[in-house]
Design an enzyme around this catalytic site. Sequence first.
Site, PDB file in Angstrom:
ATOM      1  N   SER A 116      11.773 -25.344 -24.781  1.00  0.00           N
ATOM      2  CA  SER A 116      11.080 -24.476 -25.726  1.00  0.00           C
ATOM      3  C   SER A 116      11.996 -24.284 -26.925  1.00  0.00           C
ATOM      4  CB  SER A 116      10.802 -23.113 -25.085  1.00  0.00           C
ATOM      5  OG  SER A 116      10.349 -22.195 -26.066  1.00  0.00           O
ATOM      6  N   TYR A 128      13.105 -15.833 -19.566  1.00  0.00           N
ATOM      7  CA  TYR A 128      12.399 -17.035 -20.043  1.00  0.00           C
ATOM      8  C   TYR A 128      13.323 -17.861 -20.952  1.00  0.00           C
ATOM      9  CZ  TYR A 128       8.933 -20.008 -22.323  1.00  0.00           C
ATOM     10  OH  TYR A 128       8.237 -21.089 -22.807  1.00  0.00           O
TER      11      TYR A 128
HETATM   12  N1  NAD Z   1       2.579 -22.300 -25.016  1.00  0.00           N
HETATM   13  C1  NAD Z   1       3.675 -22.228 -25.769  1.00  0.00           C
HETATM   14  O1  NAD Z   1       3.683 -21.689 -26.886  1.00  0.00           O
HETATM   15  C2  NAD Z   1       4.950 -22.843 -25.270  1.00  0.00           C
HETATM   16  C3  NAD Z   1       6.051 -22.870 -26.131  1.00  0.00           C
HETATM   17  C4  NAD Z   1       7.224 -23.427 -25.700  1.00  0.00           C
HETATM   18  C5  NAD Z   1       7.306 -23.966 -24.431  1.00  0.00           C
HETATM   19  N2  NAD Z   1       6.226 -23.930 -23.609  1.00  0.00           N
HETATM   20  C6  NAD Z   1       6.388 -24.512 -22.278  1.00  0.00           C
HETATM   21  O2  NAD Z   1       5.335 -25.424 -22.013  1.00  0.00           O
HETATM   22  C7  NAD Z   1       5.006 -25.372 -20.621  1.00  0.00           C
HETATM   23  C8  NAD Z   1       3.526 -25.093 -20.432  1.00  0.00           C
HETATM   24  O3  NAD Z   1       3.188 -23.893 -21.094  1.00  0.00           O
HETATM   25  P1  NAD Z   1       1.683 -23.396 -21.203  1.00  0.00           P
HETATM   26  O4  NAD Z   1       1.601 -22.503 -22.371  1.00  0.00           O
HETATM   27  O5  NAD Z   1       0.765 -24.544 -21.075  1.00  0.00           O
HETATM   28  O6  NAD Z   1       1.588 -22.485 -19.880  1.00  0.00           O
HETATM   29  P2  NAD Z   1       0.310 -21.991 -19.047  1.00  0.00           P
HETATM   30  O7  NAD Z   1       0.694 -20.654 -18.509  1.00  0.00           O
HETATM   31  O8  NAD Z   1      -0.948 -22.123 -19.845  1.00  0.00           O
HETATM   32  O9  NAD Z   1       0.251 -23.042 -17.839  1.00  0.00           O
HETATM   33  C9  NAD Z   1       1.296 -23.080 -16.906  1.00  0.00           C
HETATM   34  C10 NAD Z   1       0.762 -23.700 -15.624  1.00  0.00           C
HETATM   35  O10 NAD Z   1       1.831 -23.647 -14.654  1.00  0.00           O
HETATM   36  C11 NAD Z   1       1.295 -23.204 -13.429  1.00  0.00           C
HETATM   37  N3  NAD Z   1       2.323 -22.569 -12.595  1.00  0.00           N
HETATM   38  C12 NAD Z   1       2.850 -21.325 -12.712  1.00  0.00           C
HETATM   39  N4  NAD Z   1       3.716 -21.094 -11.716  1.00  0.00           N
HETATM   40  C13 NAD Z   1       3.756 -22.215 -10.953  1.00  0.00           C
HETATM   41  C14 NAD Z   1       4.462 -22.599  -9.789  1.00  0.00           C
HETATM   42  N5  NAD Z   1       5.301 -21.747  -9.166  1.00  0.00           N
HETATM   43  N6  NAD Z   1       4.283 -23.850  -9.298  1.00  0.00           N
HETATM   44  C15 NAD Z   1       3.418 -24.704  -9.887  1.00  0.00           C
HETATM   45  N7  NAD Z   1       2.708 -24.407 -10.995  1.00  0.00           N
HETATM   46  C16 NAD Z   1       2.873 -23.166 -11.522  1.00  0.00           C
HETATM   47  C17 NAD Z   1       0.189 -22.226 -13.812  1.00  0.00           C
HETATM   48  O11 NAD Z   1      -0.740 -22.035 -12.746  1.00  0.00           O
HETATM   49  C18 NAD Z   1      -0.419 -22.908 -15.025  1.00  0.00           C
HETATM   50  O12 NAD Z   1      -1.475 -23.795 -14.666  1.00  0.00           O
HETATM   51  C19 NAD Z   1       5.916 -24.327 -19.995  1.00  0.00           C
HETATM   52  O13 NAD Z   1       7.063 -24.963 -19.471  1.00  0.00           O
HETATM   53  C20 NAD Z   1       6.292 -23.467 -21.185  1.00  0.00           C
HETATM   54  O14 NAD Z   1       7.514 -22.803 -20.991  1.00  0.00           O
HETATM   55  C21 NAD Z   1       5.044 -23.376 -23.986  1.00  0.00           C
END
Ligand code: NAD
Length: 258
Positions: free
Chosen positions: A151, A164
């Site tokens: 991130s 986080y």
């Molecule tokens: N959305 C953003 O702005 C953003 C920014 C930077 C980084 N990220 C990173 O991108 C990735 C995805 O983010 P997102 O926004 O799509 O998240 P999201 O919350 O929409 O989806 C995350 C998914 O992970 C699953 N999950 C949670 N705990 C779990 C576990 N213990 N085992 C297996 N699956 C599990 C959830 O059920 C969900 O389907 C993450 O690593 C996040 O840190 C997101």
Amino acid sequence: MSRLLEGKVAAVTGASSGIGRAIALSFAAEGARVALSDITTEPKEGGEQTLDLVRQAGGDGMYTRVDVSLWADVDAWIGDIVREFGRLDVIVNNAATYSGTALVETTSAQWEEVMGVNMTGMFNGCKRAVQQMLTQEPVAESRGRIINLGSQQGIVTSPRDTAYGVSKAGAIYITRQIAVDYAKDLIICNSISPGKVVTGKPGLPMDPALMENARRRTPWPRLGRPQDIANAAVFLASDRATFITGSNLVVDGGWLAG
Ligand SMILES: NC(=O)c1ccc[n+]([C@@H]2O[C@H](COP(=O)([O-])OP(=O)(O)OC[C@H]3O[C@@H](n4cnc5c(N)ncnc54)[C@H](O)[C@@H]3O)[C@@H](O)[C@H]2O)c1
């Protein structure tokens, strides 16, 4: 035009929602057989389950319930993928959670949960994938590719989200460590660091201060879409990205450049 991931076997954690879902759909559209995992099949944003969409588009895939924080789940899942599809070319360690709390407000249970999913989960996924990849013959110069979700908030601080931010800094670090330790074995490991990408339940009130911060910090005139990250993941999963290892591909609309 030939598809970029034709014939590859790709595993994606947290594939039911958001960025993981977009990555899984793009991998399948590029010809990969996709092994999806999550703790639920229901997309947070609504709509059909990811595996159904893969199959409706003519793709091949499987879904397994996997809590990435548990070694036994990840171990069994990768074993099943290899039994089903014969090898593992790519793993995307995408599953993550957050507490949304600053240091003093973060309970030990919250710290352990975030570290359990984001850090131990990534360790489990990387370790089990490398174990498998080490047993495989190289294809197009590589035994396998790992993509870890970092991130921008693993590079600059995460406003009021200590666990986080620490976990995402760890994601970028473990990527470099694996890239260097296993380069001689032809295992490629990179991270992608998204900026603000709009995911989650539509209409759920997002923290206005965080959204305002994201809009102010993002020079590109919109926030990110899951597809922006999926496009980067397709490239890093493909044979076009072979001499790239240990890198952190920032996909943030210019946030970190400002
Ligand atoms: N959305 C953003 O702005 C953003 C920014 C930077 C980084 N990220 C990173 O991108 C990735 C995805 O983010 P997102 O926004 O799509 O998240 P999201 O919350 O929409 O989806 C995350 C998914 O992970 C699953 N999950 C949670 N705990 C779990 C576990 N213990 N085992 C297996 N699956 C599990 C959830 O059920 C969900 O389907 C993450 O690593 C996040 O840190 C997101």
